[in-house]
Design a protein around this motif. Structure first.
Motif, PDB file in Angstrom:
ATOM      1  N   PHE A   3       0.863  -1.184   0.000  1.00  0.00           N
ATOM      2  CA  PHE A   3       0.000   0.000   0.000  1.00  0.00           C
ATOM      3  C   PHE A   3       0.893   1.226   0.000  1.00  0.00           C
ATOM      4  O   PHE A   3       2.085   1.162   0.337  1.00  0.00           O
ATOM      5  CB  PHE A   3      -0.940   0.002   1.208  1.00  0.00           C
ATOM      6  N   ASP A   4       0.304   2.358  -0.410  1.00  0.00           N
ATOM      7  CA  ASP A   4       1.101   3.581  -0.396  1.00  0.00           C
ATOM      8  C   ASP A   4       0.494   4.619   0.524  1.00  0.00           C
ATOM      9  O   ASP A   4      -0.596   4.421   1.091  1.00  0.00           O
ATOM     10  CB  ASP A   4       1.359   4.108  -1.812  1.00  0.00           C
ATOM     11  N   ARG A   5       1.216   5.716   0.697  1.00  0.00           N
ATOM     12  CA  ARG A   5       0.844   6.726   1.685  1.00  0.00           C
ATOM     13  C   ARG A   5      -0.383   7.519   1.271  1.00  0.00           C
ATOM     14  O   ARG A   5      -0.888   8.330   2.044  1.00  0.00           O
ATOM     15  CB  ARG A   5       2.028   7.670   1.920  1.00  0.00           C
ATOM     16  N   ARG A   6      -0.879   7.306   0.054  1.00  0.00           N
ATOM     17  CA  ARG A   6      -2.105   7.954  -0.395  1.00  0.00           C
ATOM     18  C   ARG A   6      -3.331   7.095  -0.147  1.00  0.00           C
ATOM     19  O   ARG A   6      -4.457   7.522  -0.402  1.00  0.00           O
ATOM     20  CB  ARG A   6      -2.005   8.279  -1.884  1.00  0.00           C
ATOM     21  N   ALA A  26       4.683  -0.961   3.004  1.00  0.00           N
ATOM     22  CA  ALA A  26       4.279   0.405   2.668  1.00  0.00           C
ATOM     23  C   ALA A  26       5.318   1.042   1.755  1.00  0.00           C
ATOM     24  O   ALA A  26       6.531   0.873   1.955  1.00  0.00           O
ATOM     25  CB  ALA A  26       4.122   1.237   3.935  1.00  0.00           C
ATOM     26  N   VAL A  27       4.855   1.766   0.751  1.00  0.00           N
ATOM     27  CA  VAL A  27       5.736   2.499  -0.162  1.00  0.00           C
ATOM     28  C   VAL A  27       5.191   3.919  -0.304  1.00  0.00           C
ATOM     29  O   VAL A  27       4.048   4.199   0.066  1.00  0.00           O
ATOM     30  CB  VAL A  27       5.824   1.824  -1.554  1.00  0.00           C
ATOM     31  N   GLU A  28       6.004   4.802  -0.834  1.00  0.00           N
ATOM     32  CA  GLU A  28       5.550   6.180  -1.014  1.00  0.00           C
ATOM     33  C   GLU A  28       4.488   6.277  -2.091  1.00  0.00           C
ATOM     34  O   GLU A  28       3.522   7.022  -1.965  1.00  0.00           O
ATOM     35  CB  GLU A  28       6.743   7.087  -1.350  1.00  0.00           C
ATOM     36  N   GLN A  29       4.648   5.508  -3.184  1.00  0.00           N
ATOM     37  CA  GLN A  29       3.703   5.621  -4.285  1.00  0.00           C
ATOM     38  C   GLN A  29       3.656   4.320  -5.064  1.00  0.00           C
ATOM     39  O   GLN A  29       4.687   3.766  -5.440  1.00  0.00           O
ATOM     40  CB  GLN A  29       4.111   6.769  -5.211  1.00  0.00           C
ATOM     41  N   LEU A  30       2.445   3.837  -5.297  1.00  0.00           N
ATOM     42  CA  LEU A  30       2.201   2.671  -6.135  1.00  0.00           C
ATOM     43  C   LEU A  30       1.713   3.127  -7.506  1.00  0.00           C
ATOM     44  O   LEU A  30       1.110   4.195  -7.627  1.00  0.00           O
ATOM     45  CB  LEU A  30       1.120   1.772  -5.513  1.00  0.00           C
ATOM     46  N   ASP A  51      -8.866   2.602  -9.735  1.00  0.00           N
ATOM     47  CA  ASP A  51      -8.460   2.306  -8.359  1.00  0.00           C
ATOM     48  C   ASP A  51      -9.091   3.300  -7.389  1.00  0.00           C
ATOM     49  O   ASP A  51      -9.072   4.515  -7.618  1.00  0.00           O
ATOM     50  CB  ASP A  51      -6.934   2.357  -8.222  1.00  0.00           C
ATOM     51  N   VAL A  52      -9.646   2.781  -6.305  1.00  0.00           N
ATOM     52  CA  VAL A  52     -10.298   3.612  -5.289  1.00  0.00           C
ATOM     53  C   VAL A  52      -9.438   3.597  -4.025  1.00  0.00           C
ATOM     54  O   VAL A  52      -9.186   2.522  -3.469  1.00  0.00           O
ATOM     55  CB  VAL A  52     -11.719   3.087  -4.975  1.00  0.00           C
ATOM     56  N   PRO A  53      -8.984   4.741  -3.552  1.00  0.00           N
ATOM     57  CA  PRO A  53      -8.133   4.748  -2.355  1.00  0.00           C
ATOM     58  C   PRO A  53      -8.913   4.368  -1.100  1.00  0.00           C
ATOM     59  O   PRO A  53     -10.125   4.542  -1.018  1.00  0.00           O
ATOM     60  CB  PRO A  53      -7.636   6.197  -2.279  1.00  0.00           C
ATOM     61  N   PHE A  54      -8.177   3.850  -0.130  1.00  0.00           N
ATOM     62  CA  PHE A  54      -8.750   3.477   1.156  1.00  0.00           C
ATOM     63  C   PHE A  54      -8.594   4.642   2.137  1.00  0.00           C
ATOM     64  O   PHE A  54      -7.936   5.639   1.854  1.00  0.00           O
ATOM     65  CB  PHE A  54      -8.062   2.217   1.687  1.00  0.00           C
ATOM     66  N   ASP A  55      -9.222   4.484   3.294  1.00  0.00           N
ATOM     67  CA  ASP A  55      -9.238   5.558   4.287  1.00  0.00           C
ATOM     68  C   ASP A  55      -8.032   5.533   5.220  1.00  0.00           C
ATOM     69  O   ASP A  55      -7.849   6.445   6.016  1.00  0.00           O
ATOM     70  CB  ASP A  55     -10.521   5.474   5.120  1.00  0.00           C
ATOM     71  N   GLY A  56      -7.235   4.496   5.137  1.00  0.00           N
ATOM     72  CA  GLY A  56      -6.063   4.364   5.994  1.00  0.00           C
ATOM     73  C   GLY A  56      -5.606   2.920   5.994  1.00  0.00           C
ATOM     74  O   GLY A  56      -5.977   2.131   5.114  1.00  0.00           O
ATOM     75  N   TRP A  57      -4.817   2.565   6.996  1.00  0.00           N
ATOM     76  CA  TRP A  57      -4.295   1.195   7.052  1.00  0.00           C
ATOM     77  C   TRP A  57      -4.091   0.746   8.491  1.00  0.00           C
ATOM     78  O   TRP A  57      -3.993   1.546   9.418  1.00  0.00           O
ATOM     79  CB  TRP A  57      -2.989   1.081   6.265  1.00  0.00           C
TER      80      TRP A  57
END
Length: 201
Positions: free
Chosen positions: A131-134, A168-172, A178-184
């Motif tokens: 997952f990424d930080r966005r 975790a990565v900075e950017q995928l 693709d729909v982003p999630f609310d967190g992790w």
């Protein structure tokens, strides 16, 4: 980060890389992730809400102990064939209930139940290879959760990616759908990208 695929690499390259990384996770890290789930997830739900969990596949964090913390309040994703289409929905599941492979070959409630409406769920936990930080998730390529969460009623249900912090990565690389999630949720705890107004938060 060094040694990771680049944004120009196709998603299958990323999947191979992070399948291996996830397979190398120490058991203690998995245990810490479960501890974070047990302490952090139940307070996020109102008494009338269910948790959308998942049946863990090889290498995925196993959070089924949440069934003890939230007895009778879990739901599992299930991909069912509807006419000529296959769709992902959530169905009621208790830890003693039998399971049967769904249309995608993943254990799901058996016999098939009625899909729950989005309003019945207070939180979705969805595993990821990375997952990424966005808030974007690298899954297995089926697009099931993206299609589900493209529906505004499901997009309104808070959803957390579940994966070790080392994934975790900075950017995928992302696709338009693709729909982003609310967190992790990782062994470091729960991190929200934006405040979520829910009982207990």
């Amino acid at each position: 980060m060094a040694g990771e695929p680049g944004l120009d690499d196709p998603k299958p390259v990323w999947r191979r890389h992070f399948r291996q990384r996830r397979a190398d996770q120490p058991e203690a890290q998995q245990e810490r992730l479960l501890e974070q789930a047990l302490s952090g997830v139940p307070p996020l739900l109102r008494p009338d809400q269910r948790l959308g969990l998942y049946w863990p596949l090889a290498g995925e964090p196993d959070l089924r102990e949440l069934a003890r913390a939230l007895p009778g309040r879990l739901a599992l994703p299930a991909i069912r064939a509807l006419a000529e289409n296959r769709r992902l929905g959530y169905e009621v599941w208790k830890s003693a209930d039998p399971l049967r492979l769904d249309a995608a070959g993943v254990p799901a409630p058996a016999p098939a139940g009625r899909p729950l409406p989005a309003t019945a769920l207070g939180l979705l936990l969805v595993p990821a290879l990375a997952f990424d930080r966005r808030g974007f998730r690298l899954g297995y390529g089926g697009g099931w959760f993206d299609r589900l969460r493209a529906d505004p009623s499901w997009r309104a249900v808070p959803a957390l990616i579940v994966a070790p912090a080392t994934c975790a990565v900075e950017q995928l690389p992302v696709d338009p759908w693709d729909v982003p999630f609310d967190g992790w949720l990782s062994e470091a705890g729960i991190e929200w990208l934006q405040p979520v107004e829910r009982s207990g938060l």
